[in-house]
Scaffold this motif. Structure first.
Motif, mmCIF file in Angstrom:
data_model
loop_
_atom_site.group_PDB
_atom_site.id
_atom_site.type_symbol
_atom_site.label_atom_id
_atom_site.label_comp_id
_atom_site.label_asym_id
_atom_site.label_seq_id
_atom_site.Cartn_x
_atom_site.Cartn_y
_atom_site.Cartn_z
ATOM 1 N N LEU A 1 16.377 36.203 21.070
ATOM 2 C CA LEU A 1 16.661 37.230 22.047
ATOM 3 C C LEU A 1 18.147 37.588 22.012
ATOM 4 N N ILE B 1 20.797 40.464 26.683
ATOM 5 C CA ILE B 1 19.531 40.416 27.424
ATOM 6 C C ILE B 1 19.317 39.023 27.999
ATOM 7 N N PHE B 2 19.614 37.979 27.211
ATOM 8 C CA PHE B 2 19.489 36.609 27.697
ATOM 9 C C PHE B 2 20.378 36.391 28.925
ATOM 10 N N SER C 1 21.655 38.636 31.000
ATOM 11 C CA SER C 1 21.170 39.447 32.116
ATOM 12 C C SER C 1 19.978 38.764 32.806
ATOM 13 N N ALA C 2 19.043 38.267 32.026
ATOM 14 C CA ALA C 2 17.875 37.586 32.589
ATOM 15 C C ALA C 2 18.276 36.279 33.283
ATOM 16 N N LEU C 3 19.200 35.549 32.692
ATOM 17 C CA LEU C 3 19.690 34.311 33.302
ATOM 18 C C LEU C 3 20.318 34.606 34.662
ATOM 19 N N ARG D 1 19.778 37.136 36.667
ATOM 20 C CA ARG D 1 18.738 37.538 37.623
ATOM 21 C C ARG D 1 18.009 36.319 38.180
ATOM 22 N N ARG D 2 17.751 35.354 37.309
ATOM 23 C CA ARG D 2 17.063 34.126 37.754
ATOM 24 C C ARG D 2 17.944 33.332 38.705
ATOM 25 N N ASP E 1 7.978 30.243 30.185
ATOM 26 C CA ASP E 1 7.866 31.104 31.359
ATOM 27 C C ASP E 1 7.597 32.555 30.956
ATOM 28 N N PHE F 1 9.304 34.538 29.125
ATOM 29 C CA PHE F 1 10.457 35.357 28.764
ATOM 30 C C PHE F 1 11.419 34.606 27.866
ATOM 31 N N PHE F 2 11.823 33.420 28.240
ATOM 32 C CA PHE F 2 12.829 32.694 27.506
ATOM 33 C C PHE F 2 12.298 32.044 26.226
ATOM 34 N N ARG G 1 10.846 33.643 23.801
ATOM 35 C CA ARG G 1 10.818 34.628 22.714
ATOM 36 C C ARG G 1 11.787 34.303 21.642
#
Length: 123
Positions: free
Chosen positions: A3, A7-8, A10-12, A14-15, A118, A120-121, A123
């Motif tokens: 990934l 993007i990684f 950004s997702a981190l 958000r979590r 989960d 998402f992570f 990938r």
């Protein structure tokens, strides 16, 4: 395929916010493939530094995962800052994400642990 770093991160983030904790990008690195370092800040002021784990920790089928290893654990902030400065001299494209939490929980995978799935992570 791994990934993208942006993007990684950004997702981190958000979590982290979804858990009610705080995160900030201290250093923005290369969007596609910059190494991601996680600076964990505890309530008592101590910090830990989690860095990308060496590729030798991965199986061939796990090559797309991002796993971390703890480089410094519960030390004073200047020690973490110095370690990050050394890393930046070596790799100017790295990311530094600061997370204020006493427990990272399942936010990132560590090299010694089994990866989480989960959706998402992985990938």
């Amino acid at each position: 395929m791994r990934l993208r770093s942006d993007i990684f991160v950004s997702a981190l983030m958000r979590r982290v916010f979804a858990r009610g904790d705080f995160a900030a990008v201290e250093v923005k690195g290369a969007e596609e493939a910059g190494a991601v370092f996680v600076r964990q800040v505890f309530r008592d002021g101590a910090e830990s530094l989690h860095a990308p784990a060496p590729q030798s920790f991965f199986e061939a089928e796990e090559s797309g995962l991002r796993r971390f290893e703890t480089r410094l654990e519960r030390v004073e902030a200047p020690a973490v800052a110095e370690a990050l400065a050394r890393e930046r001299r070596f790799d100017g494209d790295l990311w530094v994400v600061s997370i204020e939490t006493d427990d990272l929980g399942d936010l990132i995978d560590f090299a010694a642990a089994e990866p989480k799935d989960d959706g998402f992570f992985r990938r």
